[in-house]
Design a protein around this motif. Structure first.
Motif, PDB file in Angstrom:
ATOM      1  N   HIS A  52     -18.931  30.376 -11.463  1.00  0.00           N
ATOM      2  CA  HIS A  52     -18.472  29.930  -9.903  1.00  0.00           C
ATOM      3  C   HIS A  52     -17.748  28.905  -9.666  1.00  0.00           C
ATOM      4  O   HIS A  52     -16.854  28.852 -10.693  1.00  0.00           O
ATOM      5  CB  HIS A  52     -20.110  28.482 -10.370  1.00  0.00           C
TER       6      HIS A  52
ATOM      7  N   GLU B 212     -24.021  26.480  -8.317  1.00  0.00           N
ATOM      8  CA  GLU B 212     -24.330  26.637  -9.617  1.00  0.00           C
ATOM      9  C   GLU B 212     -24.321  25.049 -10.351  1.00  0.00           C
ATOM     10  O   GLU B 212     -25.223  25.123 -10.920  1.00  0.00           O
ATOM     11  CB  GLU B 212     -23.328  27.164 -10.411  1.00  0.00           C
ATOM     12  N   GLU B 213     -23.874  24.567  -9.765  1.00  0.00           N
ATOM     13  CA  GLU B 213     -23.866  22.877 -10.317  1.00  0.00           C
ATOM     14  C   GLU B 213     -24.765  22.173  -9.652  1.00  0.00           C
ATOM     15  O   GLU B 213     -24.933  20.975 -10.854  1.00  0.00           O
ATOM     16  CB  GLU B 213     -22.808  22.065 -10.718  1.00  0.00           C
TER      17      GLU B 213
ATOM     18  N   ASP C  62     -14.791  24.812 -16.652  1.00  0.00           N
ATOM     19  CA  ASP C  62     -15.791  25.153 -15.887  1.00  0.00           C
ATOM     20  C   ASP C  62     -16.066  24.499 -15.251  1.00  0.00           C
ATOM     21  O   ASP C  62     -16.840  24.258 -14.467  1.00  0.00           O
ATOM     22  CB  ASP C  62     -17.757  23.960 -17.219  1.00  0.00           C
ATOM     23  N   MET C  63     -15.278  26.255 -13.984  1.00  0.00           N
ATOM     24  CA  MET C  63     -15.091  27.550 -14.985  1.00  0.00           C
ATOM     25  C   MET C  63     -14.029  28.114 -14.690  1.00  0.00           C
ATOM     26  O   MET C  63     -13.770  29.031 -13.819  1.00  0.00           O
ATOM     27  CB  MET C  63     -16.269  28.164 -15.736  1.00  0.00           C
TER      28      MET C  63
ATOM     29  N   GLU D 103     -18.405  31.168 -18.308  1.00  0.00           N
ATOM     30  CA  GLU D 103     -18.968  30.178 -18.540  1.00  0.00           C
ATOM     31  C   GLU D 103     -18.233  30.006 -18.928  1.00  0.00           C
ATOM     32  O   GLU D 103     -18.345  30.984 -20.636  1.00  0.00           O
ATOM     33  CB  GLU D 103     -20.643  29.520 -18.465  1.00  0.00           C
TER      34      GLU D 103
HETATM   35 ZN   LIG Z   1     -20.368  25.967 -15.593  1.00  0.00          ZN
END
Ligand SMILES: [Zn+2]
Length: 375
Positions: free
Chosen positions: A78, A141-142, A109-110, A166
């Motif tokens: 991501h 993603e977050e 991250d990441m 990740e």
């Molecule tokens: Zn991540």
């Protein structure tokens, strides 16, 4: 051994970390996507870039064999971070004096993993030209991957092996199994009444919920991995009113769909028999993430990684964890998934996030060797 260009990697990592790219920072996300796409274009590949969701977050797919119907190896990373615009100005990319630790928003991250996908793809294309690779980058993603979920799953459905870049755990550990998550909302409807003048006329939704919470928590079984947590409870209107309503939100973690089905049967039974007369109970699922379940190809993958680690004299563990990731979405499509493939990092989502730079090259060779075993 294949040449890993660490100088280029570190230069690019610094540049990438120094672009704010929180999940809602479309401008920053586009800059990160521009940077990543330019890397692939520089080696003759054509990234397919689309915009997702109402805000138009960038989503990028790069195929080494765009005409092929199947994918051997899917790399997933991501582009978004949890950090707001302005974080880079406060604490940009830095290296410790000995160069062994890197800091900055999203360094582990990441962004380190995103770059790793590029370096692996570049070398694998040369060394295993028939290996069909796809790299996917989402930007939400977050915040739950809601907009990118379907696109990623469409690629996963035709992919044999998925590598989620990740951050690797400190010690070099991988994640091969993750629990699924279901958000369960239980609602109790009772009858309001004055707590002083007519308490018998009321039917307390809160009292019924108190009993349900006990029963739900009792379903936790650390042996089988099922856990239940009442995380939010809301109900009632005033202390002198028998509560007409109460709602609770439960986080339920499970290791397989079979286990979830078993749990849901028990949930039905609990809701069908409230402890308070005249209270009715219903439940619904507010959200769900599938488990990342190992399949027969996962074992192959672990054996290849173990053999390769042996050669490098490192000893990573393969962990089963409770937290979900996009790896779970890939796994649900039948793809064998290894997660935590990025360089070693910790304290992510905090100001103390760090990346161990010696693990970068090690991770590269470990993954490269194992993936060549799949070719
Ligand atoms: Zn991540």
């Amino acid at each position: 051994m294949a040449i890993f260009n660490k100088e280029e990697y570190m230069r690019d990592l610094e540049a990438l970390v120094n672009i704010d790219s929180g999940s809602h920072d479309i401008d920053g996300l586009n800059k990160v996507a521009d940077f990543i796409c330019a890397k692939y274009e520089s080696i003759g590949l054509t990234p397919v870039r689309t915009q997702q969701g109402e805000s138009g977050r960038p989503y990028v797919e790069v195929f080494t064999h765009p005409e092929a119907e199947e994918v051997d190896v899917l790399f997933l990373g991501h582009l978004d971070t949890v950090f707001d615009k302005g974080t880079v100005a406060e604490r940009p990319f830095t290296l410790s004096e000995d160069g062994k630790v890197a800091y900055g928003p999203g360094v582990g991250d990441m962004k380190a993993g995103d770059l790793m996908a590029f370096h692996l793809t570049r070398v694998l294309r040369e060394e295993c030209p028939d290996l069909k690779i796809c790299v996917c980058h989402n930007s939400d993603e977050e915040i739950g991957s809601e907009d990118s979920e379907h696109a990623m799953q469409a690629v996963a459905a035709k992919s044999r092996y998925g590598f989620v870049l990740e951050p690797g755990r400190v010690g070099g550990h991988f994640v091969y199994q993750r629990k699924g998550v279901a958000d369960i909302v239980i609602s109790c409807k009772g009858i309001a009444s004055h707590a002083g003048n007519a308490p018998k006329d009321g039917a307390s939704a809160i009292l019924a919920m108190a009993d349900i919470i006990q029963k739900m928590h009792a379903l936790t079984d650390f042996e089988t991995g099922l856990t239940v947590n009442a995380g939010v409870v809301k109900g009632g209107s005033a202390s002198n009113v028998v509560a007409a309503e109460c709602e609770a939100v439960f986080d339920v973690r499970y290791t397989s769909f079979a286990q979830l089905a078993e749990f849901e049967a028990k949930l039905d039974a609990i809701c069908a028999a409230p402890a308070v007369d005249r209270v009715s109970v219903s439940w619904k699922k507010a959200g769900q993430m599938p488990p990342m379940e190992p399949n027969e190809n996962t074992e192959t993958l672990m054996n290849l990684l173990r053999a390769e680690a042996e050669k490098l004299d490192i000893h990573p563990d393969f962990l089963s964890v409770g937290g979900a990731s996009d790896g779970s979405l890939l796994s649900a499509m039948g793809c064998a998934v290894m997660d935590g493939c990025g360089p070693e990092s910790d304290k992510y989502h905090s100001v103390d996030e760090f990346l161990l730079t010696d693990s970068i090259e090690q991770r590269f060779h470990l993954l490269l060797g194992a993936i060549k075993g799949l070719a």
